[in-house]
Design a protein around this motif. Structure first.
Motif, PDB file in Angstrom:
ATOM      1  N   THR A  37       0.836  -1.137   0.114  1.00  0.00           N
ATOM      2  CA  THR A  37       0.252   0.005  -0.067  1.00  0.00           C
ATOM      3  C   THR A  37       1.018   1.237   0.121  1.00  0.00           C
ATOM      4  OG1 THR A  37      -1.602  -1.297   1.206  1.00  0.00           O
ATOM      5  CG2 THR A  37      -1.690   1.334   1.161  1.00  0.00           C
ATOM      6  N   ILE A  38       1.853   1.350   0.873  1.00  0.00           N
ATOM      7  CA  ILE A  38       2.738   2.453   0.987  1.00  0.00           C
ATOM      8  C   ILE A  38       3.434   2.540  -0.709  1.00  0.00           C
ATOM      9  CG2 ILE A  38       4.924   3.290   1.883  1.00  0.00           C
ATOM     10  CD1 ILE A  38       2.358   3.624   3.644  1.00  0.00           C
ATOM     11  N   GLN A  39       3.973   1.474  -0.830  1.00  0.00           N
ATOM     12  CA  GLN A  39       4.690   1.320  -2.193  1.00  0.00           C
ATOM     13  C   GLN A  39       3.798   2.153  -3.434  1.00  0.00           C
ATOM     14  OE1 GLN A  39       5.897  -2.288  -2.540  1.00  0.00           O
ATOM     15  NE2 GLN A  39       8.057  -2.254  -1.775  1.00  0.00           N
ATOM     16  N   LYS A  40       2.353   1.940  -3.555  1.00  0.00           N
ATOM     17  CA  LYS A  40       1.517   2.433  -4.460  1.00  0.00           C
ATOM     18  C   LYS A  40       1.366   3.691  -4.136  1.00  0.00           C
ATOM     19  CE  LYS A  40      -1.483  -1.676  -5.228  1.00  0.00           C
ATOM     20  NZ  LYS A  40      -2.847  -2.100  -4.797  1.00  0.00           N
ATOM     21  N   MET A  41       1.190   4.284  -2.864  1.00  0.00           N
ATOM     22  CA  MET A  41       1.062   5.441  -2.829  1.00  0.00           C
ATOM     23  C   MET A  41       2.315   6.377  -2.948  1.00  0.00           C
ATOM     24  SD  MET A  41      -0.767   5.218   1.209  1.00  0.00           S
ATOM     25  CE  MET A  41      -0.209   6.741   1.711  1.00  0.00           C
ATOM     26  N   PHE A  42       3.538   6.038  -2.522  1.00  0.00           N
ATOM     27  CA  PHE A  42       4.459   6.772  -3.134  1.00  0.00           C
ATOM     28  C   PHE A  42       4.758   6.556  -4.652  1.00  0.00           C
ATOM     29  CE2 PHE A  42       6.269   6.115   0.987  1.00  0.00           C
ATOM     30  CZ  PHE A  42       6.701   7.638   1.393  1.00  0.00           C
ATOM     31  N   GLY A  43       4.361   5.533  -5.238  1.00  0.00           N
ATOM     32  CA  GLY A  43       4.391   5.350  -6.691  1.00  0.00           C
ATOM     33  C   GLY A  43       3.250   6.486  -7.437  1.00  0.00           C
ATOM     34  N   MET A  44       2.273   6.491  -6.687  1.00  0.00           N
ATOM     35  CA  MET A  44       1.336   7.564  -7.142  1.00  0.00           C
ATOM     36  C   MET A  44       1.836   9.013  -7.098  1.00  0.00           C
ATOM     37  SD  MET A  44      -1.690   6.083  -8.455  1.00  0.00           S
ATOM     38  CE  MET A  44      -2.963   7.011  -8.460  1.00  0.00           C
ATOM     39  N   SER A  45       2.516   8.913  -5.966  1.00  0.00           N
ATOM     40  CA  SER A  45       2.729  10.697  -5.458  1.00  0.00           C
ATOM     41  C   SER A  45       3.911  11.090  -6.729  1.00  0.00           C
ATOM     42  CB  SER A  45       2.906  10.634  -4.115  1.00  0.00           C
ATOM     43  OG  SER A  45       4.116  10.056  -3.741  1.00  0.00           O
ATOM     44  N   LYS A  46       4.905   9.884  -6.777  1.00  0.00           N
ATOM     45  CA  LYS A  46       5.900  10.025  -7.649  1.00  0.00           C
ATOM     46  C   LYS A  46       5.532  10.387  -9.176  1.00  0.00           C
ATOM     47  CE  LYS A  46      10.241   7.692  -9.457  1.00  0.00           C
ATOM     48  NZ  LYS A  46      10.943   6.657  -9.656  1.00  0.00           N
ATOM     49  N   ILE A  47       4.484   9.915  -9.521  1.00  0.00           N
ATOM     50  CA  ILE A  47       3.885  10.083 -10.848  1.00  0.00           C
ATOM     51  C   ILE A  47       3.190  11.533 -10.831  1.00  0.00           C
ATOM     52  CG2 ILE A  47       2.078   9.554 -12.597  1.00  0.00           C
ATOM     53  CD1 ILE A  47       2.423   6.458 -11.520  1.00  0.00           C
ATOM     54  N   VAL A  48       2.754  11.719  -9.924  1.00  0.00           N
ATOM     55  CA  VAL A  48       2.019  13.016  -9.787  1.00  0.00           C
ATOM     56  C   VAL A  48       3.139  14.139  -9.806  1.00  0.00           C
ATOM     57  CG1 VAL A  48       0.644  14.774  -8.446  1.00  0.00           C
ATOM     58  CG2 VAL A  48      -0.103  12.336  -8.829  1.00  0.00           C
ATOM     59  N   ALA A  49       4.252  13.966  -8.917  1.00  0.00           N
ATOM     60  CA  ALA A  49       5.376  15.070  -8.751  1.00  0.00           C
ATOM     61  C   ALA A  49       6.062  15.055 -10.307  1.00  0.00           C
ATOM     62  CB  ALA A  49       6.309  14.326  -7.838  1.00  0.00           C
ATOM     63  N   GLU A  50       6.207  14.058 -10.896  1.00  0.00           N
ATOM     64  CA  GLU A  50       6.754  14.117 -12.364  1.00  0.00           C
ATOM     65  C   GLU A  50       5.775  14.967 -13.341  1.00  0.00           C
ATOM     66  OE1 GLU A  50       7.625  10.003 -13.261  1.00  0.00           O
ATOM     67  OE2 GLU A  50       9.381   9.914 -12.072  1.00  0.00           O
ATOM     68  N   ARG A  51       4.564  14.655 -13.226  1.00  0.00           N
ATOM     69  CA  ARG A  51       3.804  15.434 -14.076  1.00  0.00           C
ATOM     70  C   ARG A  51       3.782  17.035 -13.726  1.00  0.00           C
ATOM     71  NH1 ARG A  51      -1.598  11.913 -14.179  1.00  0.00           N
ATOM     72  NH2 ARG A  51      -0.733  10.201 -15.325  1.00  0.00           N
ATOM     73  N   SER A  52       3.930  17.256 -12.715  1.00  0.00           N
ATOM     74  CA  SER A  52       3.537  18.752 -12.085  1.00  0.00           C
ATOM     75  C   SER A  52       5.102  19.407 -12.210  1.00  0.00           C
ATOM     76  CB  SER A  52       3.292  18.924 -10.538  1.00  0.00           C
ATOM     77  OG  SER A  52       4.096  18.158  -9.713  1.00  0.00           O
ATOM     78  N   SER A  53       6.211  18.484 -12.391  1.00  0.00           N
ATOM     79  CA  SER A  53       7.333  19.144 -12.525  1.00  0.00           C
ATOM     80  C   SER A  53       7.852  19.268 -13.749  1.00  0.00           C
ATOM     81  CB  SER A  53       8.625  18.580 -11.456  1.00  0.00           C
ATOM     82  OG  SER A  53       8.669  17.197 -11.973  1.00  0.00           O
TER      83      SER A  53
END
Length: 70
Positions: A37-53
């Motif tokens: 669950t934690i890995q999924k959450m970090f994976g999702m936030s990483k994707i969002v961070a990459e998109r926003s940056s």
């Protein structure tokens, strides 16, 4: 109307099954699930961070001011 009742019964049955699984799961199973669950959450936030940056192409125009001093 009977369809809605059966959908609710199915939903409640699923919830009950999940609760039973949760209660009867071993500590190792809880740890594994938690890690996933934690890995999924970090994976999702990483994707969002990459998109926003990601550099967006923005055309900017600044007004040009000319100052003439005497």
């Amino acid at each position: 109307m009977p369809k809605k009742k059966s959908e609710e019964a199915t939903f409640l049955g699923d919830v009950k099954d999940h609760i039973d699984e949760f209660i009867h799961a071993s500590m190792d199973e809880h740890k594994t699930c938690f890690k996933k669950t934690i890995q999924k959450m970090f994976g999702m936030s990483k994707i969002v961070a990459e998109r926003s940056s990601a550099p967006e192409e923005v055309e900017s125009s600044l007004p040009l001011q000319t100052v003439v001093s005497d």
